[in-house]
Design a protein around this motif. Structure first.
Motif, PDB file in Angstrom:
ATOM      1  N   LEU A  42       0.549  -1.438   0.040  1.00 45.08           N
ATOM      2  CA  LEU A  42      -0.032  -0.275  -0.332  1.00 45.08           C
ATOM      3  C   LEU A  42       0.618   1.147  -0.491  1.00 45.08           C
ATOM      4  N   ASP A  43       2.126   1.463   1.109  1.00 44.73           N
ATOM      5  CA  ASP A  43       2.967   2.439   0.697  1.00 44.73           C
ATOM      6  C   ASP A  43       3.158   2.483  -0.691  1.00 44.73           C
ATOM      7  N   ALA A  44       3.612   1.731  -1.207  1.00 45.06           N
ATOM      8  CA  ALA A  44       4.591   1.336  -2.935  1.00 45.06           C
ATOM      9  C   ALA A  44       3.260   2.793  -3.214  1.00 45.06           C
ATOM     10  N   MET A  45       2.004   1.599  -3.497  1.00 41.21           N
ATOM     11  CA  MET A  45       1.037   2.214  -4.456  1.00 41.21           C
ATOM     12  C   MET A  45       0.912   3.597  -4.642  1.00 41.21           C
ATOM     13  N   ASP A  46       0.747   4.173  -3.403  1.00 40.18           N
ATOM     14  CA  ASP A  46       0.714   5.337  -2.490  1.00 40.18           C
ATOM     15  C   ASP A  46       1.870   6.220  -3.406  1.00 40.18           C
ATOM     16  N   VAL A  47       3.539   6.005  -3.670  1.00 42.27           N
ATOM     17  CA  VAL A  47       4.526   6.525  -4.329  1.00 42.27           C
ATOM     18  C   VAL A  47       4.301   6.481  -5.201  1.00 42.27           C
ATOM     19  N   GLY A  48       4.167   5.030  -5.959  1.00 40.17           N
ATOM     20  CA  GLY A  48       3.542   5.377  -7.666  1.00 40.17           C
ATOM     21  C   GLY A  48       2.488   5.972  -8.326  1.00 40.17           C
ATOM     22  N   LEU A  49       1.382   5.853  -7.264  1.00 42.64           N
ATOM     23  CA  LEU A  49       0.376   7.118  -7.863  1.00 42.64           C
ATOM     24  C   LEU A  49       0.338   8.491  -8.239  1.00 42.64           C
ATOM     25  N   ILE A  50       1.480   8.956  -7.197  1.00 37.24           N
ATOM     26  CA  ILE A  50       1.990  10.344  -7.483  1.00 37.24           C
ATOM     27  C   ILE A  50       2.535  10.445  -8.926  1.00 37.24           C
ATOM     28  N   SER A  51       3.647   9.387  -9.580  1.00 37.15           N
ATOM     29  CA  SER A  51       4.012  10.089 -10.721  1.00 37.15           C
ATOM     30  C   SER A  51       2.786  10.141 -11.788  1.00 37.15           C
ATOM     31  N   PHE A  52       1.858   9.224 -11.318  1.00 40.35           N
ATOM     32  CA  PHE A  52       0.793   9.214 -13.267  1.00 40.35           C
ATOM     33  C   PHE A  52      -0.387  11.327 -12.729  1.00 40.35           C
TER      34      PHE A  52
END
Length: 462
Positions: A42-52
């Motif tokens: 879930l942490d990674a999803m948040d970090v990755g999501l900001i790039s999109f």
């Protein structure tokens, strides 16, 4: 005359840490790994999501490229503060407590970001998102390290880190099918960040506290109960025999060893630890600079290169899938080659892949995807090895502090990276070659620093 007495005393009863180290992989280990790993994903999803999200915000002209850089960077400012404070607090109040608190902080802040009316509020909320996220990562790896049997400790921590790839894949899927769905897609995507706040309740109730932490705080009965639960979770005759032997012997001598360790109170800059601290901080700085500089900006760079928002997100999704085999290979090699060799090889591979990606644009779409997949494979395998070796470098009473301080220092680079990329693109006249040349050099420096670290494969935690 004294040496036989010491040997006899050592045979009286294994310490709780030794009992944990001798266990096979049990269902309890599996639940700990999965419970920590879902939070990690879930942490990674948040970090990755900001790039999109920032790619969509730029395309919709809601923010400028400069504002998008600051939205990403302030998240990493929060991560730097959170990583440093999280480790310190975890050494005082416990790993599990910090794990749950940080999930709540960043989950609520991410959900609130969905309601943001402009760039300024997004920047503030991203700081709090980073604060929770930065504190959680080193704490989770420390908790898993302290329960993992020593012969497979490195592999388990790499598998924990592999959940990061799962989170990034989720982010890429949300980016492709939610963020790109319309003008309000980015808000719906950020609203999904509320999920970690709910999951934090499960984490708080379901995960055990570190046995080494409990012993250091004098909570011996609680530590013994947790160890027995792990021992009871396997039905092998050998393990049950160890339980019976441990029950027949007083554990006072093992506790005394733990207390004597605490009396020494080493710190991460002690003469015995200084060299490994410098090397670890160097690796953390370089890998953060290159990883976040590349993967936060890849969707936006693809859009700037003429690809549609949807197509750039699809490319990023394919590239992200290569993270999973990278983790799998690293998890296998880390117990074959050892931590240091695996980390150095994957960092060197990341350097080559970064240089390749910088040159791939002139060869067509297939080359871009191939280079991106190689970068994902090597870079994320390196992350897995780094998280495995970090907690093993320090004794129990400063393990969270050591891992957290290194992560906190590395976050300085992640703060710089989103601001650095647009400047390097401008220097290159729109070309990404200068960007990925810098990243390749940083990966190469990190590979050299990895060779300075001591090899910890098969060794008990200090």
């Amino acid at each position: 005359m004294t040496e036989p007495a010491v040997n006899d005393a050592a045979r009286i009863a294994p310490s709780r840490s030794e009992r944990l180290d001798r266990l096979p992989f049990t269902a309890k280990h599996g639940r700990l790994l999965f419970g920590s790993g879902v939070g990690w994903a879930l942490d990674a999803m948040d970090v990755g999501l900001i790039s999109f999200v920032i790619a969509a915000l730029i395309e919709q002209q809601i923010v400028t490229t400069g504002e998008a850089s600051w939205i990403a960077s302030l998240g990493f400012v929060g991560m730097a503060v959170g990583a440093t404070l999280g480790g310190l607090i975890a050494d005082r109040i416990g790993r599990r407590q910090v794990f749950a608190i940080t999930l709540i902080i960043y989950g609520l802040a991410t959900g609130a970001s969905a309601l943001a009316s402009g760039a300024a509020l997004l920047m503030v909320l991203r700081f709090f998102v980073g604060l929770g996220l930065g504190a959680e990562l080193p704490v989770a790896s420390t908790l898993v390290s302290e329960f993992a049997p020593k012969r497979i400790r490195g592999r388990l921590v790499v598998w924990l880190e592999a959940f990061w790839a799962v989170g990034w894949i989720l982010a890429a899927l949300v980016g492709t099918f939610v963020v790109a769905s319309g003008e309000q897609g980015w808000r719906w995507a950020l609203a999904l960040g509320m999920v970690p706040a709910v999951y934090a309740i499960v984490v708080r109730l379901g995960l055990p506290e570190s046995v080494r932490f409990l012993e250091g705080k004098g909570r011996i009965d609680e530590a013994e109960r947790i160890v027995r639960e792990f021992e009871a979770s396997t039905e092998t005759q050998q393990t049950m025999q160890r339980i019976r032997e441990a029950e027949q012997q007083p554990p006072a001598r093992a506790d005394a060893v733990d207390e004597s360790d605490a009396v020494e109170r080493p710190h991460i800059w002690s003469p015995a630890l200084r060299r490994r601290t410098i090397a670890l901080w160097t690796i953390w700085f370089c890998i953060n600079l290159s990883y976040y500089g590349a993967f936060i900006w890849i969707p936006s760079l693809l859009v700037a290169d003429g690809f549609t928002l949807v197509k750039s997100f699809q490319f990023t999704l394919i590239i992200t899938l290569a993270q999973l085999p990278g983790y799998a290979v690293a998890a296998w090699l880390i117990e074959v080659w050892g931590r240091r060799g695996t980390l150095a090889v994957f960092l060197a591979g990341s350097a080559v892949a970064a240089a390749f990606y910088g040159l791939s644009g002139g060869f067509g779409e297939g080359w871009i995807i191939a280079a991106g997949c190689l970068l994902s494979f090597f870079n994320l395998g390196a992350w897995g090895a780094l998280y495995a070796i970090g907690p093993e470098l320090y004794p129990t009473n400063i393990r969270g502090t050591g891992a957290g301080a290194a992560a906190g220092f590395g976050r300085i680079a992640s703060i710089i990276a989103p601001l650095l990329v647009p400047a390097l693109v401008a220097v290159g006249g729109g070309s990404i070659v200068p960007v990925f040349t810098v990243f390749a050099i940083a990966f190469a420096i990190a590979a050299g620093a990895a060779l300075v670290l001591p090899e910890q494969r098969g060794r008990a935690l200090e």
